[in-house]
Design a protein around this motif. Structure first.
Motif, short mmCIF file in Angstrom:
data_model
loop_
_atom_site.label_atom_id
_atom_site.label_comp_id
_atom_site.label_asym_id
_atom_site.label_seq_id
_atom_site.Cartn_x
_atom_site.Cartn_y
_atom_site.Cartn_z
N ASP A 140 39.95 60.15 -3.27
CA ASP A 140 39.75 59.35 -2.06
C ASP A 140 39.50 60.22 -0.83
O ASP A 140 38.88 59.77 0.13
N VAL A 141 39.96 61.47 -0.87
CA VAL A 141 39.72 62.35 0.28
C VAL A 141 38.48 63.22 0.04
O VAL A 141 37.61 63.34 0.89
N VAL A 142 38.38 63.80 -1.16
CA VAL A 142 37.36 64.84 -1.40
C VAL A 142 36.01 64.27 -1.81
O VAL A 142 35.01 64.97 -1.81
N ASP A 143 35.94 63.00 -2.17
CA ASP A 143 34.73 62.41 -2.75
C ASP A 143 34.50 63.01 -4.13
O ASP A 143 35.46 63.29 -4.84
#
Lengths: 325, 325
Positions: free
Chosen positions: A287-290
């Protein structure tokens, strides 16, 4: 070490060659004290001094100078006994045994935790790729949305050859068996069992909950025809055996995930489509890093040895995360 | 945190959203105590409570409750002061600042070691890829033979667009500036300085010796023409700005390596050729593991935040390896 076959020989060779290098980086000098094998006089691809060999695995596990036990016998019988015996003595264990982890992981990690021992398994999934460590540590601040991986080199080799040569499944399988890319009994690979073990391990790790293999959908590649492959190609896809962990929803702090292994259409422009031959490739979306993507050799002597050799006795913080898999 | 801009906002958001998840995995609850910014009333892409803000970075670094200082101001002036002040108090530091590491890394890691403090820099190279950790830990039993990476998203975006649209460098650069993929002053990216910083850091890490940036060959992409790209394409290549660390020889326990940044022809069939747009991709070849490949977003709020958020106060064994870079 328990097991002196192909992977065992690779681990012995890697440590023999790079022990000083590893020591300069980690501060720990790895020394192989004893290797348990089936028979002392078996032919080996890597020469191991006879003075290191024994046919009794207990001589390895019970040796008070042995701090880390490396299990490389495979299967779910003796391997389980070896690992339990080592963990119960509080010794760290390194294993490449995905079948055992998928079927008995819950028990093994519980015993590890009870005995404050660490159980490492980097080599169990995508051997040549530091994937377990990346999911556990490198991407630790992400909630995982999707993990999709080509994690069985034999299937990927067969599908790649079917597309390249236009041959059918049976024909390519025979060629793969001749070249050593497939086992005489290929069911473990081509029916998807091996990928099924691996994706169950990744799902358990990513969601910190035991994913029972029997709940995971599994479909292999033995019914894929040359026509299937050609049709996919014309439509702009590659057909790959894909293991997938997909986050479906989150309600009241509970994550719902779908885990499966099945032949899957991948757009030719997606980076997973470029994973050909015996190579493995795993896409991880957080969800943060893609999207991130990892690629390398999945099996074989050296790739697995690289993963097995990363662990050293004073390896930190591993018990916590590992033990709860 | 020191710095509340794009990346700072991303880190704040990621920790705000996933702190409990991270705590469940690592046993450490991250709490952002204070964020130093240029001005309290600046517009921000991510809303940060004013109660956390200060304009004096010393209020962050000198706060006895602050155990980890995250430096995200960039540049080699204040950033260096912030990091030195934190390390001298024995506090762990996390930075995404490749320019500072490349130019002052030797000093910073020395101070870190002297003060038994850790200096983390996962986000400095290929932000969205856990590359530093993979080289330092995951592949620790390998002697590195080759590291080749597309590590500057701006250059890769420009080259990808030049090939796709058939336009010239200047035209695509202008479009990239309009879309926010290139800075108003693009020299740091297009002349290869940024890639140069990053490959110097990777070379230093892989060979555990300080690689002075002024010894590293650097060539950017500003003189590449549309005709160059088209000719490469006809010959079966893609033209990419590639940072390379190549092992040349080993004599009397001394490794000779070649480090450079330059536009490089990559066969269209190599996996590096599939890295398009703003994405980064790095191929790492080790003597045990053979080739592995890592892919992901190289920069931007969230990718960098993911890397920055991986570090927690009781992160183990980092001092040793990090301090000697």
């Amino acid at each position: 070490m328990v097991g002196g076959g192909t992977v065992g020989g690779g681990v012995y060779q890697a440590i023999d060659r790079n022990a000083l290098l590893i020591a300069s980086r980690t501060g720990v000098l790895l020394k192989i004290k004893r290797i348990a094998v089936k028979a002392l006089d078996e032919p080996r691809s890597v020469e191991i001094p006879v003075s290191l060999l024994t046919t009794d695995w207990k001589e390895v596990v019970n040796d008070p100078e042995v701090q880390v036990v490396v299990e490389l016998v495979g299967g779910t019988g003796v391997a389980r006994e070896v690992i339990l015996a080592a963990l119960e003595q509080g010794k760290s264990v390194v294993t490449a045994n995905k079948a055992l982890l998928a079927s008995h992981g819950e028990e093994l990690f519980k015993v590890a935790q009870e005995n404050d021992a660490a159980l490492f398994y980097e080599a169990s999934v995508a051997g040549g790729i530091p994937l377990i460590r990346s999911i556990r540590e490198g991407l630790v601040c992400n909630r995982f949305l999707n993990i999709s991986g080509i994690v069985n080199g034999t299937c990927n080799y067969i599908l790649t050859q079917m597309e390249a040569l236009g041959h059918g499944f049976e024909e390519v399988l025979k060629e793969a068996q001749t070249n050593g890319y497939a086992e005489a009994n290929p069911a473990l690979d081509v029916e998807g069992h091996d990928a099924h073990h691996k994706i169950s391990i990744l799902a358990s790790l990513a969601y910190n909950a035991w994913v029972a293999p029997e709940k995971v959908y599994r479909e292999g590649i033995s019914s894929i025809t040359g026509l299937d492959i050609q049709t996919c190609k014309e439509w702009g896809y590659k057909l790959k055996l894909l293991g997938t962990v997909k986050h479906i929803s989150r309600e009241a702090d509970v994550d719902h995930i779908q885990v499966r292994v099945a032949p899957t259409l991948i757009p030719q422009t997606h980076i997973l489509a470029s994973v050909d031959g015996v190579f493995n490739g795993v896409s991880v979306r957080g969800d943060v890093v893609d999207e991130t993507f990892f690629y390398g050799r999945g099996a074989g002597q050296d790739a697995t040895a690289s993963a097995t050799g990363t662990t050293h006795p004073n390896e930190p913080d591993s018990t916590g995360c590992c033990a709860s898999l």
